[in-house]
Motif scaffolding. Structure first.
Motif, PDB file in Angstrom:
ATOM      1  N   ILE A  25      45.370  17.181  50.014  1.00 22.17           N
ATOM      2  CA  ILE A  25      44.678  17.751  51.181  1.00 22.17           C
ATOM      3  C   ILE A  25      44.755  19.278  51.159  1.00 22.17           C
ATOM      4  CG2 ILE A  25      44.796  18.009  53.708  1.00 22.17           C
ATOM      5  CD1 ILE A  25      45.538  14.966  53.794  1.00 22.17           C
ATOM      6  N   PHE A  26      45.944  19.809  50.930  1.00 26.47           N
ATOM      7  CA  PHE A  26      46.076  21.276  50.923  1.00 26.47           C
ATOM      8  C   PHE A  26      45.271  21.897  49.790  1.00 26.47           C
ATOM      9  CE2 PHE A  26      49.533  20.694  53.919  1.00 26.47           C
ATOM     10  CZ  PHE A  26      49.371  21.816  54.731  1.00 26.47           C
ATOM     11  N   SER A  27      45.267  21.220  48.658  1.00 26.17           N
ATOM     12  CA  SER A  27      44.547  21.755  47.516  1.00 26.17           C
ATOM     13  C   SER A  27      43.038  21.826  47.796  1.00 26.17           C
ATOM     14  CB  SER A  27      44.879  20.879  46.308  1.00 26.17           C
ATOM     15  OG  SER A  27      44.018  21.143  45.275  1.00 26.17           O
ATOM     16  N   VAL A  28      42.477  20.731  48.306  1.00 26.81           N
ATOM     17  CA  VAL A  28      41.045  20.719  48.648  1.00 26.81           C
ATOM     18  C   VAL A  28      40.762  21.717  49.767  1.00 26.81           C
ATOM     19  CG1 VAL A  28      39.201  19.337  49.701  1.00 26.81           C
ATOM     20  CG2 VAL A  28      40.637  18.334  47.946  1.00 26.81           C
ATOM     21  N   ALA A  29      41.606  21.686  50.800  1.00 27.62           N
ATOM     22  CA  ALA A  29      41.377  22.555  51.956  1.00 27.62           C
ATOM     23  C   ALA A  29      41.376  24.019  51.547  1.00 27.62           C
ATOM     24  CB  ALA A  29      42.442  22.304  53.020  1.00 27.62           C
ATOM     25  N   ARG A  30      42.305  24.388  50.717  1.00 23.52           N
ATOM     26  CA  ARG A  30      42.400  25.803  50.350  1.00 23.52           C
ATOM     27  C   ARG A  30      41.184  26.267  49.565  1.00 23.52           C
ATOM     28  NH1 ARG A  30      48.873  25.425  49.751  1.00 23.52           N
ATOM     29  NH2 ARG A  30      49.287  26.123  51.880  1.00 23.52           N
ATOM     30  N   SER A  31      40.708  25.442  48.653  1.00 23.19           N
ATOM     31  CA  SER A  31      39.547  25.913  47.891  1.00 23.19           C
ATOM     32  C   SER A  31      38.257  25.803  48.707  1.00 23.19           C
ATOM     33  CB  SER A  31      39.446  25.189  46.545  1.00 23.19           C
ATOM     34  OG  SER A  31      39.099  23.856  46.736  1.00 23.19           O
ATOM     35  N   GLN A  32      38.087  24.690  49.439  1.00 24.21           N
ATOM     36  CA  GLN A  32      36.859  24.526  50.226  1.00 24.21           C
ATOM     37  C   GLN A  32      36.767  25.547  51.364  1.00 24.21           C
ATOM     38  OE1 GLN A  32      35.247  22.397  47.858  1.00 24.21           O
ATOM     39  NE2 GLN A  32      34.171  22.075  49.797  1.00 24.21           N
ATOM     40  N   ASN A  33      37.881  25.746  52.050  1.00 20.63           N
ATOM     41  CA  ASN A  33      37.855  26.635  53.209  1.00 20.63           C
ATOM     42  C   ASN A  33      37.589  28.074  52.784  1.00 20.63           C
ATOM     43  OD1 ASN A  33      38.600  24.234  54.311  1.00 20.63           O
ATOM     44  ND2 ASN A  33      40.392  24.995  55.402  1.00 20.63           N
ATOM     45  N   LYS A  34      38.132  28.424  51.642  1.00 28.81           N
ATOM     46  CA  LYS A  34      37.901  29.778  51.142  1.00 28.81           C
ATOM     47  C   LYS A  34      36.399  30.002  50.926  1.00 28.81           C
ATOM     48  CE  LYS A  34      40.349  32.973  48.246  1.00 28.81           C
ATOM     49  NZ  LYS A  34      41.476  33.161  47.388  1.00 28.81           N
ATOM     50  N   LYS A  35      35.765  29.003  50.336  1.00 24.88           N
ATOM     51  CA  LYS A  35      34.322  29.105  50.077  1.00 24.88           C
ATOM     52  C   LYS A  35      33.532  29.241  51.373  1.00 24.88           C
ATOM     53  CE  LYS A  35      34.395  26.246  45.987  1.00 24.88           C
ATOM     54  NZ  LYS A  35      34.246  24.836  45.649  1.00 24.88           N
ATOM     55  N   ALA A  36      33.997  28.570  52.418  1.00 27.68           N
ATOM     56  CA  ALA A  36      33.275  28.575  53.700  1.00 27.68           C
ATOM     57  C   ALA A  36      33.761  29.700  54.619  1.00 27.68           C
ATOM     58  CB  ALA A  36      33.441  27.221  54.381  1.00 27.68           C
ATOM     59  N   ASP A  37      34.621  30.571  54.087  1.00 25.52           N
ATOM     60  CA  ASP A  37      35.211  31.669  54.862  1.00 25.52           C
ATOM     61  C   ASP A  37      35.914  31.151  56.118  1.00 25.52           C
ATOM     62  OD1 ASP A  37      35.930  34.284  55.393  1.00 25.52           O
ATOM     63  OD2 ASP A  37      34.082  34.735  56.483  1.00 25.52           O
ATOM     64  N   ILE A  38      36.630  30.045  55.938  1.00 30.56           N
ATOM     65  CA  ILE A  38      37.395  29.470  57.037  1.00 30.56           C
ATOM     66  C   ILE A  38      38.882  29.686  56.755  1.00 30.56           C
ATOM     67  CG2 ILE A  38      38.110  27.265  58.084  1.00 30.56           C
ATOM     68  CD1 ILE A  38      35.160  26.440  57.929  1.00 30.56           C
ATOM     69  N   THR A  39      39.596  30.110  57.784  1.00 28.53           N
ATOM     70  CA  THR A  39      41.037  30.300  57.657  1.00 28.53           C
ATOM     71  C   THR A  39      41.711  29.381  58.676  1.00 28.53           C
ATOM     72  OG1 THR A  39      40.885  32.175  59.195  1.00 28.53           O
ATOM     73  CG2 THR A  39      40.877  32.684  56.841  1.00 28.53           C
ATOM     74  N   GLY A  40      43.023  29.251  58.575  1.00 27.34           N
ATOM     75  CA  GLY A  40      43.690  28.407  59.550  1.00 27.34           C
ATOM     76  C   GLY A  40      45.034  27.927  59.099  1.00 27.34           C
ATOM     77  N   ALA A  41      45.501  26.885  59.753  1.00 25.45           N
ATOM     78  CA  ALA A  41      46.835  26.374  59.476  1.00 25.45           C
ATOM     79  C   ALA A  41      46.863  24.883  59.773  1.00 25.45           C
ATOM     80  CB  ALA A  41      47.864  27.093  60.341  1.00 25.45           C
ATOM     81  N   LEU A  42      47.700  24.191  59.039  1.00 22.36           N
ATOM     82  CA  LEU A  42      47.865  22.750  59.252  1.00 22.36           C
ATOM     83  C   LEU A  42      49.346  22.459  59.434  1.00 22.36           C
ATOM     84  CD1 LEU A  42      46.825  19.810  59.224  1.00 22.36           C
ATOM     85  CD2 LEU A  42      46.888  19.893  56.715  1.00 22.36           C
ATOM     86  N   LEU A  43      49.649  21.868  60.574  1.00 22.02           N
ATOM     87  CA  LEU A  43      51.027  21.513  60.891  1.00 22.02           C
ATOM     88  C   LEU A  43      51.205  20.008  60.711  1.00 22.02           C
ATOM     89  CD1 LEU A  43      53.041  22.657  63.992  1.00 22.02           C
ATOM     90  CD2 LEU A  43      52.694  20.236  63.614  1.00 22.02           C
ATOM     91  N   ILE A  44      52.269  19.624  60.079  1.00 23.45           N
ATOM     92  CA  ILE A  44      52.580  18.206  59.926  1.00 23.45           C
ATOM     93  C   ILE A  44      53.920  17.985  60.610  1.00 23.45           C
ATOM     94  CG2 ILE A  44      52.957  16.296  58.317  1.00 23.45           C
ATOM     95  CD1 ILE A  44      51.628  19.216  56.673  1.00 23.45           C
ATOM     96  N   ASP A  45      53.902  17.149  61.609  1.00 28.98           N
ATOM     97  CA  ASP A  45      55.128  16.925  62.365  1.00 28.98           C
ATOM     98  C   ASP A  45      55.242  15.420  62.614  1.00 28.98           C
ATOM     99  OD1 ASP A  45      57.343  17.062  63.910  1.00 28.98           O
ATOM    100  OD2 ASP A  45      56.411  18.122  65.576  1.00 28.98           O
ATOM    101  N   GLY A  46      56.002  14.767  61.774  1.00 34.95           N
ATOM    102  CA  GLY A  46      56.143  13.328  61.928  1.00 34.95           C
ATOM    103  C   GLY A  46      54.817  12.633  61.788  1.00 34.95           C
ATOM    104  N   ASP A  47      54.396  11.942  62.809  1.00 34.67           N
ATOM    105  CA  ASP A  47      53.168  11.160  62.745  1.00 34.67           C
ATOM    106  C   ASP A  47      51.917  11.957  63.074  1.00 34.67           C
ATOM    107  OD1 ASP A  47      54.456   8.880  62.004  1.00 34.67           O
ATOM    108  OD2 ASP A  47      54.660   8.109  64.044  1.00 34.67           O
TER     109      ASP A  47
END
Ligand SMILES: Cc1cc2nc3c(=O)[nH]c(=O)nc-3n(C[C@H](O)[C@H](O)[C@H](O)COP(=O)(O)O)c2cc1C
Length: 142
Positions: A25-47
């Motif tokens: 997920i992080f790998s796809v997100a980082r390359s795809q989001n860069k192309k779309a000029d999207i930035t952000g953060a993903l938090l994973i907390d338990g469920d």
């Protein structure tokens, strides 16, 4: 003016696949989001996942519509969606924010360890703190 969308979703990835699926997920997100000029953060907390997406409104909404169809999570709910003055994660296509993993916001990691070194200055900006607090709160509501 950038647009920011924050959503929460329930993780459906089996525990034994979590590490590899999150890597994917992080790998796809980082390359795809860069192309779309999207930035952000993903938090994973338990469920729970809590993700912040920032960028041009149509690009952010299109990405959310795409992510929403992913079977690796369910019960998506938008916590916030609005125009904002500035991006807070402008340096990260998808920053990883995790309570027990390895956050890749280096200064945030330092803070979690008991404070950034004086030379590092402020660990995170007040604007980042506000969004990160919101994300952490959302994950706790369960
Ligand atoms: C919690 C979560 C967050 C995700 N975040 C992103 C993201 O920020 N950007 C992205 O391109 N894909 C993200 N994905 C993955 C997408 O749902 C999708 O699998 C990926 O974009 C590849 O799509 P494709 O197979 O249609 O090319 C995320 C998936 C999950 C479960």
């Amino acid at each position: 003016m950038p647009f920011r969308l924050i959503y929460r979703s329930h993780n459906r990835i089996p525990a034994d696949q979590l590490k590899s699926e999150l890597g994917a997920i992080f790998s796809v997100a980082r390359s795809q989001n860069k192309k779309a000029d999207i930035t952000g953060a993903l938090l994973i907390d338990g469920d729970w996942f809590v993700q912040t997406l920032e960028g041009e409104e149509s690009a952010v909404r299109a990405l959310y519509d795409h992510i929403e169809k992913d079977k690796r999570h369910e019960r998506l709910s938008v916590i916030d969606a609005q125009d904002v003055e500035d991006r807070v994660f402008s340096r990260w296509s998808t920053a990883r924010v995790s309570e027990d993993g390895q956050p890749d916001i280096p200064l945030l990691m330092n803070r979690d360890k008991g404070g950034a070194s004086p030379a590092a200055g402020r660990p995170t900006t007040p604007e980042q703190d506000a969004v990160l607090d919101r994300m952490r709160e959302a994950a706790k509501v369960g």
